[in-house]
Each structure stands twice: as structure tokens, then as C-alpha cells.
Design an enzyme around this catalytic site. Sequence first.
Site, short mmCIF file in Angstrom:
data_model
loop_
_atom_site.label_atom_id
_atom_site.label_comp_id
_atom_site.label_asym_id
_atom_site.label_seq_id
_atom_site.Cartn_x
_atom_site.Cartn_y
_atom_site.Cartn_z
N GLY A 33 33.66 1.14 22.51
CA GLY A 33 34.07 1.89 20.95
C GLY A 33 34.83 2.94 20.87
N GLY A 49 38.28 2.31 21.43
CA GLY A 49 39.37 2.05 20.64
C GLY A 49 40.40 1.17 21.49
CE LYS A 50 38.48 -0.51 26.66
NZ LYS A 50 36.64 0.31 25.98
CB SER A 69 28.73 14.48 40.40
OG SER A 69 27.25 13.24 39.83
CE LYS A 127 30.13 13.15 36.74
NZ LYS A 127 30.15 13.81 38.23
#
Length: 794
Positions: free
Chosen positions: A352, A354-355, A671, A714
Site C-alpha cells: 500500500g 505505492g510501489k 531488537s 519503528k
Amino acid sequence: MAVLPLRNIVVFPHMIVPLFVGREKSVKALESVSQKNKQILLVAQKDVSQDDPSIEDIYTFGTVSTILQLLKLPDGTVKVLVEGTKRVKITNLFDKDGHFEASVEEVPDHETQEVTRDELEALGRSTVSQFEQYIKLNKKIPSEVMVSINQIDNPSKLADTIASHLNLKISEKQEILEMASPAQRLEKIFAHIETEIGVLQVEKRIRNRVKQQMEKTQREYYLNEQLKAIQKELGEGEEGKDELSELEDKISKTRLTKEAKEKAQAELKKLRGMSPMSAESTVVRNYLDWLLGIPWKKRSKITKEFSHAEETLEADHYGLEKVKERILEYLAVQTRSQKLKGPILCLVGPPGVGKTSLARSIAKATGRQYVRMSLGGVRDESEIRGHRRTYIGSMPGKIIQGMKKAKTSNPLFLLDEIDKLGADWRGDPSSALLEVLDPEQNSTFADHYLEVDYDLSDVMFVTTANSLNMPQPLLDRMEIINLSGYTEDEKVEIAKRHLVAKQGEAHNLKPEEWSVSDETLLALIRFYTREAGVRNLEREIAKLARKAVKKIITKGVKHIEITPDNLEEYAGVRRFRHGETESEDMVGVVTGLAWTQVGGEILTIESVMVPGKGNIKQTGKLGEVMQESVSAAFSYVRSRAQKLGILPPLFEKRDIHVHLPEGATPKDGPSAGIALATSLVSVMTQIPISRDVAMTGEITLRGRVLEIGGLKEKLLAALRAGIKTVLIPKDNEKDLVEIPDNVRHALKIIPVSHVDEVLKIALTRMPEPVEWDEKLGSIGSVEENKVSSRALPH
């Protein structure tokens, strides 16, 4: 009695047959009897290739025959007409006066076993009936034979007459001749007729099938010729040019490579020698159509104007500055160099963002033709490289098909969802793509169907992926551009510029009939969507449009204005909270930050301490890496227990339970290390954690905070969740340059290098160190002569 050896024929009693006699011995035998009683013994010889047969080469049974007519021919041969009278057995065979003479005894008809007259009659009728069917199938026997056979009453004569007309081997006919029993002869003949009828029926079926095929081919050829004549008369035949001439013209006009031209001419030469109706000619014609249909050195004009390209990219997409800058760099270099190979870009980001639409905009901005190929679920290598021509229905691969569709040799080729490629027993498509996406190799791309090299070096390849989870060699061939996601401000702008107008047009809503304010869009983004892209946002706007259309039709309202106050009336109940952190600081509850394929997410980590034996329990469907992070954090806290104000006996008397909601969602990655350590320290010291602080970073056993990935995603997730302060590893400070200004200004981002720094910021107060005398088991304060009054936490 004189003997006449015969080749290729066995004469039966009652059989009239003409013979041509040319051998010297045979002529002398005829001359010896022609002046006497005209009786001669006709015997078949065993080997037909023997011109001068010996006594051993002649069968011992023959037929005494009467010479009906004898005629000498000019070439020395004799034509003789004979009629068989009776079967005999040779008792003595000898040579006399240059020809064979024999002593014979007649073989009378007799039955070896008792056969009744009725049985013999039935056998005769069955044989006649079978022979009648045989005559119908075998056109070589005249139908008049059947008339004469029906008049025969004698079983012996019937058997001999029928046997003389059958198409049998010499040895088989001789076997019948040597049988004295008429019943046995009839049975043998019946069996032979049965076999012959089966063979003749198969021959007839084959003959009919071939005839039908021939008739069909002739009919099609005739109709095609008629069609050509009609087209020529109507002037539709392009001055009478046939298909082969057209193909020859195409080959000469198309700018093929030397190799491709030689291949095309060889295939055309092969086609000329084939029947137009054959299946092979269709295969060759289809091959030539493909070879001449794809663009060879046919380039479209590429736009070199910066202003046009920049305006196009800005008009179609808001934000995404890094991608736009890369495209403009490419155009800048191309204005200076004509030999620049097309770049191979890989747009990586959550769904979503826009690639795919960005690739279309790049094609529009650069003036290239746009071709898209979806790789999701492709498992067959032939989809990329094509099928070999030996297979029925073979075709080129999707790359060559796309080039034919583009009609130019330098289009923009989008390979969508490249990370979703599969692999099975049919091959590995990702390995086949290595040649396509390598600028050093794709100038000689080999498709299995074409069998000639095709140049893909002018093509601008753009690929899209949700993650970098793909083979390393494939990853190495592409230039990775990350599309992390949009900020709230960017989403508002995208909705204003594109989505609202798009959905209004899709639902036939005019601008004067409805309006959505910026504040409404912001509320829609915050309370109804939680995503990196704008796909769900578009669905929510479509929902608003549907509600608006329904209200206009049912209530006759002329204008609908959607505001934050009436948003729930159109969009429904709010799905998410925004900017609402916990109402109070809590013990053991810390906010971590995680990266997923659909963007960044906040991750709540909870810890509780219960009486036990020093065990640590982990729940929340944690992966192996995260379980190791829990162990590392626990070991670090235990190693620094006294400095963190934790009494060592506490580890042996308490169990700790670490949980990461939601339990059904798999979680993994390193992480969360500092967040886990903070949660453990908080629960063991009973010091609350600040509710508006989030953190991300990997931990070592010595308390160092290591670098992580996905920082932008993040931070965007923290901003969406209303977090105020974010702790990041010191080594990630360099990545803040790529973070949008409005995100950096909205968040207080603090780089940290050690867990001690994390605890100072995250905990509401720092724990006081304690001393523990292991021998005495007593508590002492850090300051001399000062007894600590702290009690064990519960």
C-alpha cells in the site's frame, strides 16, 4: 509319368490354370507327353529360387493333370493350359531323357475318423459361407467364382476348389493337398479363411481411414486454392502475394541480429518444403511469427527533460523523495551518455505504499512503454525462459511475451512481487531471473523457445518486494530502494490530492456534492487505520463515499460535509486509540518497537514476579531469537543485580513470567533486548516504567546496546501510537538523516549506548545499589556504617 516342377503355385484337382514353361527340363517333359496321353504330374518345388531343382527339392505329393492346350511362343517358352484330375503320391522319382519321371500311386479320398454325412454337409456349408464373406472383402477374386462353388456337391472337390482361390503360402497349400480326408481339408481351409478375413477387415479399416484423410486434405487444399483465387479477384490478396512471400519480406525489413536472421531464413526454407496442412508447418509458422513479432533494435524516444519528469513524478506521488531523486539522476546521466544501460531498481516496502503505481509513473516520466509481470506464486522456470519447441503448445517465456507486448526494445519492465517466487521440481525461477537482471549478461538473454540471443540491456527493470527475503545472488543484482511508509501529514496530502478525488469519481460523486476536511482525514487516519501505506485509508474513504451516495439518494441532500464530529456516523465506531498511553506508570510494562513486512508496530512487553524457584517463563509465541534475547537480558540483570538494587536470593525464591501480547501473533527478532531488560529490572525492583517511553535495540551480556534495522518504520509506528520519547541505539544515530523532519520534531529521539542509560530515562527513578555478604547472608548499604532498611519486594 513325366514330372513338371512348379514355382509359386500348387495345382489342385479340378483346377484349370495356365502355366508358362521356360526351363529346359520342363519343356522336354511337356514334349514327351504332348504326343501321348497328355497326362503330366505337376509338383511344387520346395525352394522357388532353384532354377534347376534336384530330386530332394521337389515335394512328394502332386496332382496328375491333363494338358488341354499347348502353345509355343517365339521366345522359346511354352504356354500350357492344364486341368488337375487327381492327387497322387510319388513312390519313385528319377531323371530320364533330360527330364524328371516318377512312379506314383493315387491318394483316394478317405476319412481318418468317422464323420457322418450331416457333419460333412454342415462343414461344407460353413466353409462356403465363410468363403463368400472372404470374396466380399478380397476384391481380387471375381464374384462368378461363388456361382460355380455353390453348384459343387462333392466335399472333396469343394475343398480343393476353395483352396485354389485362397491367398496362402506354398507350404500351407501343399499341406492341404497332402490331406486325404475331405473333412480335414475343409476344417483347415475354414481356419485359414477365418485368419484371412480378420487381416482383410483390418486392411479395410486402414484403407477407409487413409481414404477419409486424403479426401479431407484434398478438400481443404481445393477450398484454399478457391479462396486464394477469390481474394485475388477481389484485390484482397495484396497483388497475389502468398504467406511465404510476406514472411520473406518481413525478415528482410525487420532489423534482426545476424544470428536471428540466419535462423529465420533457415526456418523459412524448411517451411517452403512442407505441406501447408501439416502440423509441423504450423509450428514453424508460429515460431516465425514470434521471432518477427518481438521488437529488434526498435527503441522508443526517452524523455530527457528534467522539468517534465519531475512534474510527472510529483503529480502522481507525494513524498518518496529518494526514489524520485534516483530517477532524475538516471535521466541526468543519460543526457550525457547514450550507452548507459537500464538500471535495475528494487522497491522494497510494506503493502500500500505505492510501489507498483510508482513504477508506472517512472515509465510515464521517462517516456518508456510500461509492461508488468506478476511473479507471485510463479514456480516454473519455463515462465521466465520459455518452453522448448519440442513440446506441444510451447511458447516463449513471459519476458519475451512482455517485450512483444511493449513493441519497443527499451520499455520499463515491472517484475512485481519478486520476493513471492516459488521453486519446485519444475525448476527455480529465481535462478532463471539472475540472467535477466544482470546488466553484464542480459544483452544475450537466451529464451528456450527462440533459440537465439535477445538483447535486454536497454530495458529498465523495476522490481517490487515486501521484504528482502529472497536469494542472495538475486538480491546482489538489484539496487535496493526502501519505501518505509508515510507519515500522517503525507497520508493527509495523498488523500487530498488523489484518494478523495479517485473515490468520488468511482462513485459518481461531484466535488460540489461532498467534501472531506483535512481534520476529518487526519481523524480517519488516526482512529480507523493502522498501516504503513494508504490501502486501508482508500477503503475507508470509499466507505464514506458509499454512505454519502446513499444519503443523497434516500434523503435528497444536495451537499454532504464530513467533519470529525460526524465521522462516526459514516465510518462507524473507532477501531484504534491514538495518543492515549497508559493512564499511569506501571511496573514491568514497557513499550517496544518492532518491524514487520507491513510496516512498524509497537510491542507491549509485560513481566510479573511470583513465588517460585528462580525459573523464567516466556509466552506470546516467541521465536528462537527473541527467546535468546529474554535469556540474555535475564543473565545481564542477574550479573548486575546488586548495582541494580536487587538482592541475589530473590532470583532463587521468585519465578518471572514474561509475556508479549497478542499471543496468537508470531514474534521474532533481536531488537527487543533493551525493552526486555528494562521490564525485568522494573519487576524485580518494583520501580514503574514511564508510560510515554518506547525503545528498540539489541542487548549484549555486558549491557551494550547494538544497532538495529527498520528504524524509520519503528519511529513512524511510535508516532502513530502517540509515544513522546523513543530510545534508539547510538549506532543508529546516522540513520536519522533519512527520517522526515516532522517525525523528528514530533518525537524526542534519544540515542543510547548502554542499558544504564536506558534505565535512567525509562524508569521513574533509578534503583539504589545494595551490598550482599554471601557468607553472612546479610544486607549492607553502599555507604559505610549505614544499614539499609529496604525490605524484599513482593
